[in-house]
Design an enzyme around this catalytic site. Sequence first.
Site, PDB file in Angstrom:
ATOM      1  N   ASP A   1       4.956   4.803   0.377  1.00 18.26           N
ATOM      2  CA  ASP A   1       4.551   3.645  -0.397  1.00 18.26           C
ATOM      3  C   ASP A   1       5.561   3.469  -1.536  1.00 18.26           C
ATOM      4  O   ASP A   1       6.242   4.424  -1.926  1.00 18.26           O
ATOM      5  CB  ASP A   1       3.141   3.893  -0.947  1.00 18.26           C
ATOM      6  CG  ASP A   1       2.589   2.688  -1.681  1.00 18.26           C
ATOM      7  OD1 ASP A   1       2.926   1.558  -1.293  1.00 18.26           O
ATOM      8  OD2 ASP A   1       1.833   2.888  -2.642  1.00 18.26           O
TER       9      ASP A   1
ATOM     10  N   ASP B   1      -1.238   6.126  -2.600  1.00 21.05           N
ATOM     11  CA  ASP B   1      -2.184   6.446  -3.666  1.00 21.05           C
ATOM     12  C   ASP B   1      -3.389   5.526  -3.687  1.00 21.05           C
ATOM     13  O   ASP B   1      -4.377   5.821  -4.342  1.00 21.05           O
ATOM     14  CB  ASP B   1      -1.489   6.394  -5.030  1.00 21.05           C
ATOM     15  CG  ASP B   1      -0.840   5.040  -5.306  1.00 21.05           C
ATOM     16  OD1 ASP B   1      -0.918   4.157  -4.436  1.00 21.05           O
ATOM     17  OD2 ASP B   1      -0.261   4.882  -6.400  1.00 21.05           O
TER      18      ASP B   1
END
Length: 882
Positions: A331, A616
């Site tokens: 990410d 996350d």
Amino acid sequence: MANELSSFDWVAEPVSGVEHTLATGERGLTDVEVGRRREEHGPNVLTEAEPPGIWSVLLHQFQSPLVYILLVATAVTLAIEEYVDAGVIFVVLALNAAIGLFQERKAENAVRALMGLVAPKAHVIRSGTDVVVESSELVPGDLVLLESGQRIPADLRLVDANALAVDESLLTGESNPARKQTGPLPPDRPLGDRTNMAFTGTVVTSGRGRGYVVATADRTELGKIATQIREEKEPPTPLQQRMARFARVVGVAVALAALVSVPLGLIRGESLSDMFLVGVALAVSAIPEGLPVVFTITLAIGVQRMADRHAIIRRLPAVETLGSITTIGSDKTGTLTTNRMTVQEVWSAGRMLEPGEDSMITSEPVRLTLLAGVLTNEANLTVVEDEVEGTGDPTEVALLISAHVSGLDVNHEREAWSSTGEIPFEPEHRYSATLRTDRDRRAVFVKGAPERILAMCHDMATEDGIRPLDLDQIGQAVAGMASRGLRVLAMAYAEGVARHLSDDPDHLTFLGLQGMIDPPREGVKEAVAGCQRSGIRVVMITGDHADTARAIATDLGISSSADRVITGEDMEAIDDDQLRAQVEEVAVFARVSPEHKLRVVRSLQSNDEVVAVTGDGVNDAPALKVADVGVAMGRSGTDVAREAADMVLADDNFVSIYEAVRHGRVTFDNLRKVTFFLISSGAAEILAILAAVAAGWPLPLLPAQILWLNLVTNGVQDIALAFEPAEPGIINRAPRPRREGIVSRVLWQRTLLSGLVMAAGTLAMFRWVLDSTGSLTQAQSVALTTMVIFQAVHAGNARSETVSALRISPFSNRMLLIAVLAAVGLHVAALHLPFTQFVLRVEPIPVNTWIPILLTSLTVLVVVEFDKWMRTRHETRKVVQG
């Protein structure tokens, strides 16, 4: 109605159409209608999967090749009435089951962690009255009121948006709050571009708004992710696949040994009971009883080493899997970057500066540029000693910090310039303005999109005073910033204006530009380069915009600015086969949804890649679960991401992944060394017994003696091998192929070679003592002792597949040195203690017999050293010729 609503495209429908479909309006729903709809749709609560019963989870712990080996070993030891050994193995079984039970029960918390993201209360209009209700009581058609700081309780189609901005990073990965509006949009927009919608679990960062509930519970975007987490199955790890293949090899070895030896013995006239004893001895030799135990210990050591590097392992097999990683899908927001918008460049009066340069506020145009960013700003800045904390919209916090580090006293300037009027930012305006007075001065300050601000300006501030507006110069500065992935805001002002703000400001003086970005974390660029040197490909999978993703990826060395970026919209237009071909070439995937991220991971895995995925947010959880190794952020990550992951980074630092990969490779190396050591010892035992049966000799080793070798003397040394330090250059090796076994082809060949040497030496000593003394007990004691010393020497051979044992310091692994001495010491004691003499059927060995035993045992060192030298020479010659 529930199914109809879930398939309805709310994004494309005007507000009137939404009200018609939901049968609702400005006065909201009546209590009677709410009750009816709650019966139809159920409560606004995410479904929690019923966790499997404790007995079901416990039984699952025994469905493993490692455990099958232990079960066979237990059955064999019970068959030969070695109850103590059976008890030891049973304790190992119980320990493995307890650890697995604990881990699996903990993993079931992944979906339940989502419940913490659903708002407990909601402000709604019902029967024309503003009331506060439990969010679980919301139904489709409810009119919900939104304000700054509120967590959104259901998926909403917005009907009012007054400077409304929502932090959607947990769903989209976009670091900037999404500015909301109410007009209809083209259908099938990506999640991050649905600006007329607000989603469960996201947070209002500024402004106010209203919206109709269009989805509740599992039908929300958050609920869809929860459903994916429940339905997705974790793939078997490379270690589990290798162990399954290894278990089959062991089973075949046992079967072949029995098929050869038992009929051969019966043909030679041996009794069936004696041949049963031979079969038991062969089975015990083939089964490396200590292997499951030492595997668990080796993985646990890897867990501890990684914890020291801020990488917390939640599932033991993930330690080894990390060493097999070929691709890391990362990410962007909060993983590669800081998840904190930061002004990188300030352009004013023809100069490009970085915030904090000494000359910033000595230049009047630059100072006014910074001041405009401070005054047209609703965020707040707190400065305590050297610590600076901002609250509010991340973009506006970045402007305050830019001014602060450049020497402007933010709070003093705000007090000096009192506000007498505001125009808040609206998506359709694309700017915000404030009217300020400072004693006898009055000025309007404006910030916004460069093209919008330039349309309001007629001149520009320079170091020499006010000059005509130079659109080419400013345009080049904007284009340069945008090409570097910066979000660009323009600042302008005008003095001596009217006392009220009514229409759009005009006749402004252009001041300058501020370009900001969510910057890369410190050390990430070096970690990416290290991964690439290790043969590990790093790709970016983000919900952020393509241009921003490309800029960050280029800066970090993940891709170049000319490389292609695949967006979620692109992925919708291609099938899985096309995507599978493209994921090998493309390194940046932008504007993706959770479903797109899953497709990327599965496409990589279908190409035989071993994939680690970092993330996350809630949007990352399904991919984290499906990936070979899911890596969540410990500080900034959500509970959902952490619970779905195999590894959690305590410091949120991508650099820690690089260290974890290194330790994963060390762990696998040590697993391989332990396995080679144990199976080569087992091969020696099998070959010795088979040769003795074929020659018509008595058994050189009894089953109880073989168990002593496998569980006691080997059991001390194999555990010590798990503490071997990393071999030089291990991180620069290419990743291991997924289909490569625990034992490499070279080590299988070396297993046979060393097994033959140890078997031949043991049989030679056995026959010599039997012929010279006539005592079978004495001959078996010498054979057993020879095998013990062989294994002590062979432990040195196992320390490296390629490096000579003579070149490795014995003190680099003090535990192994101590273990070798302890194993020999234990065996010498067993030769002299009455209890072990009775159990093992051994007796002390004369002193003059020890010298031949020691000399014979050194032959395995000589042969393996010669094999290593020949192979190294061959590889060197290939490199030179190639």
